[in-house]
Write a protein that holds these residues in place. Structure first.
Motif, mmCIF file in Angstrom:
data_model
loop_
_atom_site.group_PDB
_atom_site.id
_atom_site.type_symbol
_atom_site.label_atom_id
_atom_site.label_comp_id
_atom_site.label_asym_id
_atom_site.label_seq_id
_atom_site.Cartn_x
_atom_site.Cartn_y
_atom_site.Cartn_z
ATOM 1 N N LEU A 166 60.658 88.189 -68.366
ATOM 2 C CA LEU A 166 60.014 89.492 -68.512
ATOM 3 C C LEU A 166 59.043 89.782 -67.377
ATOM 4 O O LEU A 166 58.741 90.952 -67.081
ATOM 5 C CB LEU A 166 59.269 89.547 -69.860
ATOM 6 C CG LEU A 166 60.135 89.772 -71.107
ATOM 7 C CD1 LEU A 166 59.300 89.652 -72.369
ATOM 8 C CD2 LEU A 166 60.807 91.141 -71.050
ATOM 9 N N LYS A 167 58.525 88.749 -66.743
ATOM 10 C CA LYS A 167 57.595 88.969 -65.626
ATOM 11 C C LYS A 167 58.248 89.709 -64.460
ATOM 12 O O LYS A 167 57.560 90.359 -63.665
ATOM 13 C CB LYS A 167 57.038 87.642 -65.155
ATOM 14 C CG LYS A 167 56.129 86.960 -66.174
ATOM 15 C CD LYS A 167 55.641 85.602 -65.674
ATOM 16 C CE LYS A 167 54.755 84.913 -66.711
ATOM 17 N NZ LYS A 167 54.302 83.581 -66.245
ATOM 18 N N ASN A 225 59.249 84.960 -71.632
ATOM 19 C CA ASN A 225 58.235 85.640 -70.823
ATOM 20 C C ASN A 225 58.463 85.430 -69.328
ATOM 21 O O ASN A 225 58.088 86.279 -68.499
ATOM 22 C CB ASN A 225 56.842 85.142 -71.204
ATOM 23 C CG ASN A 225 56.392 85.698 -72.541
ATOM 24 O OD1 ASN A 225 56.986 86.654 -73.036
ATOM 25 N ND2 ASN A 225 55.362 85.109 -73.107
ATOM 26 N N LEU A 241 59.885 92.257 -64.606
ATOM 27 C CA LEU A 241 59.859 93.698 -64.876
ATOM 28 C C LEU A 241 58.901 94.419 -63.931
ATOM 29 O O LEU A 241 59.125 95.588 -63.570
ATOM 30 C CB LEU A 241 59.445 93.900 -66.349
ATOM 31 C CG LEU A 241 59.339 95.308 -66.895
ATOM 32 C CD1 LEU A 241 59.742 95.301 -68.370
ATOM 33 C CD2 LEU A 241 57.905 95.849 -66.791
ATOM 34 N N LYS A 242 57.831 93.736 -63.531
ATOM 35 C CA LYS A 242 56.850 94.395 -62.661
ATOM 36 C C LYS A 242 57.421 94.711 -61.278
ATOM 37 O O LYS A 242 56.843 95.522 -60.546
ATOM 38 C CB LYS A 242 55.622 93.512 -62.534
ATOM 39 C CG LYS A 242 54.891 93.314 -63.854
ATOM 40 C CD LYS A 242 53.648 92.466 -63.675
ATOM 41 C CE LYS A 242 52.906 92.316 -65.004
ATOM 42 N NZ LYS A 242 51.691 91.495 -64.851
ATOM 43 N N ILE A 251 55.943 91.922 -76.656
ATOM 44 C CA ILE A 251 55.481 91.616 -75.293
ATOM 45 C C ILE A 251 56.167 92.546 -74.294
ATOM 46 O O ILE A 251 55.545 93.031 -73.317
ATOM 47 C CB ILE A 251 55.757 90.143 -74.963
ATOM 48 C CG1 ILE A 251 54.932 89.240 -75.908
ATOM 49 C CG2 ILE A 251 55.436 89.839 -73.513
ATOM 50 C CD1 ILE A 251 55.261 87.767 -75.763
ATOM 51 N N TYR A 252 57.459 92.799 -74.500
ATOM 52 C CA TYR A 252 58.219 93.704 -73.647
ATOM 53 C C TYR A 252 57.550 95.091 -73.641
ATOM 54 O O TYR A 252 57.384 95.720 -72.586
ATOM 55 C CB TYR A 252 59.646 93.781 -74.164
ATOM 56 C CG TYR A 252 60.647 94.361 -73.187
ATOM 57 C CD1 TYR A 252 60.291 94.747 -71.885
ATOM 58 C CD2 TYR A 252 61.972 94.534 -73.566
ATOM 59 C CE1 TYR A 252 61.220 95.273 -71.011
ATOM 60 C CE2 TYR A 252 62.919 95.056 -72.701
ATOM 61 C CZ TYR A 252 62.533 95.435 -71.423
ATOM 62 O OH TYR A 252 63.453 95.957 -70.548
ATOM 63 N N ASP A 290 54.417 95.827 -74.314
ATOM 64 C CA ASP A 290 53.119 95.772 -73.633
ATOM 65 C C ASP A 290 53.292 95.834 -72.118
ATOM 66 O O ASP A 290 52.555 96.552 -71.418
ATOM 67 C CB ASP A 290 52.378 94.486 -74.028
ATOM 68 C CG ASP A 290 51.960 94.486 -75.492
ATOM 69 O OD1 ASP A 290 51.863 95.581 -76.077
ATOM 70 O OD2 ASP A 290 51.744 93.382 -76.064
ATOM 71 N N LEU A 291 54.282 95.088 -71.592
ATOM 72 C CA LEU A 291 54.499 95.095 -70.141
ATOM 73 C C LEU A 291 54.990 96.457 -69.665
ATOM 74 O O LEU A 291 54.539 96.991 -68.622
ATOM 75 C CB LEU A 291 55.499 93.995 -69.771
ATOM 76 C CG LEU A 291 55.012 92.550 -69.969
ATOM 77 C CD1 LEU A 291 56.148 91.568 -69.660
ATOM 78 C CD2 LEU A 291 53.822 92.254 -69.071
ATOM 79 N N VAL A 292 55.961 97.043 -70.403
ATOM 80 C CA VAL A 292 56.494 98.353 -70.008
ATOM 81 C C VAL A 292 55.397 99.403 -70.076
ATOM 82 O O VAL A 292 55.260 100.257 -69.174
ATOM 83 C CB VAL A 292 57.682 98.726 -70.904
ATOM 84 C CG1 VAL A 292 58.068 100.209 -70.710
ATOM 85 C CG2 VAL A 292 58.868 97.837 -70.595
ATOM 86 N N GLU A 314 52.264 98.986 -69.719
ATOM 87 C CA GLU A 314 51.338 98.784 -68.605
ATOM 88 C C GLU A 314 51.927 99.309 -67.303
ATOM 89 O O GLU A 314 51.233 99.983 -66.511
ATOM 90 C CB GLU A 314 51.016 97.297 -68.488
ATOM 91 C CG GLU A 314 50.056 96.968 -67.350
ATOM 92 C CD GLU A 314 49.810 95.473 -67.227
ATOM 93 O OE1 GLU A 314 49.070 95.072 -66.306
ATOM 94 O OE2 GLU A 314 50.367 94.712 -68.059
ATOM 95 N N VAL A 315 53.212 99.024 -67.052
ATOM 96 C CA VAL A 315 53.854 99.482 -65.817
ATOM 97 C C VAL A 315 53.889 101.003 -65.761
ATOM 98 O O VAL A 315 53.571 101.623 -64.725
ATOM 99 C CB VAL A 315 55.268 98.885 -65.705
ATOM 100 C CG1 VAL A 315 56.051 99.571 -64.574
ATOM 101 C CG2 VAL A 315 55.197 97.387 -65.466
#
Length: 751
Positions: A596-597, A593, A599-600, A658-659, A661-663, A665-666
């Motif tokens: 992965l942070k 994680n 990514l934002k 998790i990847y 979810d982040l993508v 969201e972005v």
């Protein structure tokens, strides 16, 4: 009868015709439940009859029916009288002269009554005289029997005193002397003086037994009370003479003398004296040579509290110096089975010697020495039981007070408590320490890697080792084994729960602190050891087989229960395995994680610029780096291939989720931002009157972000392939592809 009489009739009235129904059938005058014939039976009981009918017929109906029946009977009686009225009236006329006939018959009957009364009186007088005579005869017989008993008592006392007076005249040594004339006819020619004395003592003992019988049946008589002093004196002289003769026979190993003396002791019911004499004369000197009685001297010397060597010497002494009397007392048809030299002589003296010379042998404070002495003592008891001729003899030997006192000295309960503290306390202290794996060199060829797991198996093996186990308390050692397994399982579960929560708060149990900071590699050791412990304690493992081998003498039902209890204790340990796997997956996912942070940051890179993505972002290579490092480590070899597969699959599934979810969201935020900016831009252009067609061919920021993310997830899929995972099999990756892939590539996942 006068009230029933009616006027005479020349002809009897005709009987009324029975009533008939419409079809000509007679109508019953009474209901079916009313049976007039029942009143004519000899055993008719009105109470039982009413009680039987009242259960289904009302009492009013029954009373009405009875009244109707009574009226019918009265009518029938009147009819009978009217039918035979002439005979009824002339009955009194035909009874003339009956009184005179009765008077003539009464005279002989009265005479017969008087004769019977006289005969009865004579018989009663003869019976009373006969009974009085019988009572006198019974009293005379009782008096004669009592007199004979007193005479026999006096005769036996005189006989015993006379026989006892003959004893001192016989020499007590082994020299051959003439046998007293009183017993010469009863003694075989050539019999020694010692044997003669024993025969004479046996005869005196037999007479003393008769004397005791007579005295017990003639108590509270002045004559007997005067005789008791003489009997007591004779008993005292007999005991002393019998003691000297028995001791002399023991010293010379004279089997015939010992046999006769034992029969004499049995005759007077004084077996305890013979057993005590044998103990003090033969057994005690032998035991005192083996077990020193001076404890201070024993401590100062080379002697210790061990009993194994002492028992071996005692066995030799019993075999050499005591076997002869055991064989005599157990011979068939001898009547000497009442003696117990094993318990009341040998075992009693051994116990006394150990208590005085080696009291520390019974102390459970030294568990190892205590167990050796206890097992040696059980072996010694088995040796003594070998001289018993039957099961009943063994049962009698075990019920003796000496045997009970001997077993009471061994406080096995305290011994188990000490062993419990030693074994359970050792495991508990090891579990409270931090995880401490053995060295790599030391771990080679060993089934376990952690000292805690090694200590668990050592503790379980200690419970069933020959140096610890007491068979009589095997149920307690089984319970201790189950408690050890439960303690190890609780230790693992508590630590894993604390690590999974990742709080490390003071509220966490004390034995859970070990799991809060250890690296993931140590969980490999835990996973490996749990598998090894389960295999060792499973039905195919060696532990259950070893326990069943020790309990082979128990019924098969007991062995099955023991096996099932151990297998049930292992079941909670099997449930720990998925928890360990989830903890390792959680550690890997947590590290992933961190990459992965980044990514934002893609949103800031492509917003309000004309820059287009050409390659994947740097953070992609770091997403699976923690998993790759774990798989390339040296300790991963302790994981099975199945566990490796589960770890990779579980880690990649969670990381990919998790990847996604982040993508998602972005992309969602970017699209919302772009939509807001576009509405603002169009509103401004409309206010100034500018055309909006120029911006239609410009690539939006959201498209550039999606292009970059598309390149990233393709690289991520290639990285998954390097560790053996096909991204297309992951549901969250397919959702991730649908989120950022161009429209023409939505249905075909290629990377």
């Amino acid at each position: 009868m006068a009230d029933l009489a009616v006027a005479p009739a020349s002809h009897p009235p005709p009987a009324p015709a029975p009533a008939t129904d419409l079809f000509g059938e007679p109508i019953e005058a009474h209901p079916p439940w009313f049976k007039p014939d029942s009143f004519l039976r000899a055993d008719f009981d009105p109470d039982a009859y009413v009680a039987e009918l009242r259960s289904y017929v009302p009492l009013e109906s029954l009373a009405a029916e009875l009244r109707a029946h009574l009226a019918a009977l009265r009518a029938e009686l009147v009819g009978l009288i009217n039918r035979d009225y002439a005979d009824f009236v002339g009955l009194s006329a035909r009874l003339k002269g009956v009184d005179a006939a009765a008077a003539r018959m009464r005279a002989p009957l009265a005479d017969l009554r008087d004769k019977v009364a006289g005969f009865r009186a004579g018989a009663s007088a003869a019976l009373a005289a006969l009974r009085a005579g019988l009572e006198q005869r019974a009293a005379a017989t009782a008096a004669r029997e009592l007199l004979e008993l007193l005479l026999d008592t006096s005769h036996v006392v005189s006989k015993v005193e006379k026989l006892i007076k003959e004893l001192p005249s016989a020499p007590s040594d082994s020299s051959n002397a003439e046998v007293p004339s009183i017993d010469a006819q009863n003694v075989e020619a050539g019999t020694g003086v010692r044997e003669t004395q024993s025969i004479l003592l046996e005869r005196i003992a037999s007479e003393m037994n008769r004397l005791k019988f007579y005295i017990s049946h003639a108590q509270n008589l002045p004559f007997i009370e005067n005789m008791e002093k003489r009997a007591q004196g004779a008993t005292k002289l007999l005991d002393g003479s019998l003691e000297r003769c028995f001791v002399d026979g023991l010293e010379h190993r004279d089997a015939k003398v010992i046999y006769n003396c034992l029969r004499a002791y049995a005759a007077i019911d004084n077996t305890s004296s013979a057993e005590e004499l044998f103990r003090t004369t033969v057994v005690s000197p032998l035991i005192q040579k083996i077990v020193p009685q001076n404890y201070a001297k024993a401590v100062a010397g080379a002697s210790s509290d061990g009993l194994e060597d002492d028992y071996e010497q005692i066995k030799q002494c019993v075999e050499k110096d005591c076997k002869f009397i055991l064989e005599i007392s157990s011979s068939e048809n001898s009547g000497l089975h009442v003696f117990d030299f094993l318990g009341n002589s040998i075992l009693k003296e051994v116990l006394s010697a150990i208590q005085k010379g080696k009291p520390g042998a019974f102390s459970p404070g030294k568990p190892r020495e205590f167990l050796k002495n206890y097992k040696a003592s059980l072996g010694f008891l088995d040796f003594l039981e070998g001289y018993c001729q039957s099961k009943s003899a063994v049962t009698k030997f075990r019920s003796e007070p000496a045997y009970t006192d001997f077993m009471r000295q061994w406080n096995v309960g305290v011994y188990f408590s000490l062993r419990f503290q030693e074994i359970a306390g050792g495991l508990d202290s090891t579990l409270t320490n931090t995880i401490s794996p053995v060295g790599m060199n030391e771990a080679q060829g060993k089934p376990l890697l952690l000292k805690q797991s090694i200590k668990l198996l050592e503790s379980l093996q200690a419970c069933w080792s020959d140096e610890v186990l007491v068979f009589s308390h095997c149920d307690k050692f089984l319970r201790l084994s189950l408690q050890l397994i439960s303690r190890y399982t609780a230790w693992l579960s508590s630590g894993l729960s604390a690590r999974k929560a990742s709080d490390g708060s003071p509220n966490s149990p004390a034995d859970a602190e070990w799991a809060l900071s250890i690296p993931i590699d140590d969980f490999i050791y835990i996973m490996h050891d749990v598998h090894a412990v389960i295999g060792e304690l499973s039905e195919s493992g060696s532990f259950i087989g070893h326990v069943n081998q020790l309990l082979a003498s128990c019924p098969i039902e007991v062995l099955n229960l023991v096996k099932q209890s151990i297998l049930q204790a292992v079941e909670p340990l099997e449930e720990v395995l998925p928890v360990i796997m989830n903890v390792m997956i959680g550690i890997i996912v947590k590290k992933s994680n961190e990459d992965l942070k980044h990514l934002k940051g893609i949103t800031a890179t492509y917003r309000m610029t004309n820059k287009l993505p050409v390659r994947h972002s740097p953070y992609v290579s770091g997403i699976l780096h923690p998993l790759k490092v774990f798989l390339e480590g040296e300790r991963v070899s302790y994981l099975s291939e199945d566990d490796k597969t589960k770890l990779c699959r579980g880690s990649t599934d969670k990381i990919t989720a998790i990847y996604y979810d982040l993508v998602s969201e972005v992309v969602t935020v970017a699209r919302k931002t772009e939509s807001s900016l576009q509405r603002l831009r169009q509103g401004a252009q409309r206010r100034v009157g500018a055309s909006t067609d120029a911006s239609d061919n410009i690539i939006s920021d959201t498209d550039k972000i999606c292009m970059q993310l598309f390149l990233d997830i393709q690289e991520y899929a290639r990285n998954l392939r390097t560790i053996g995972i096909d991204a297309r099999e992951i549901d969250s990756y397919r959702a991730l592809w649908q989120c950022v892939a161009p429209k023409d590539k939505q249905e075909n996942i290629q990377f």
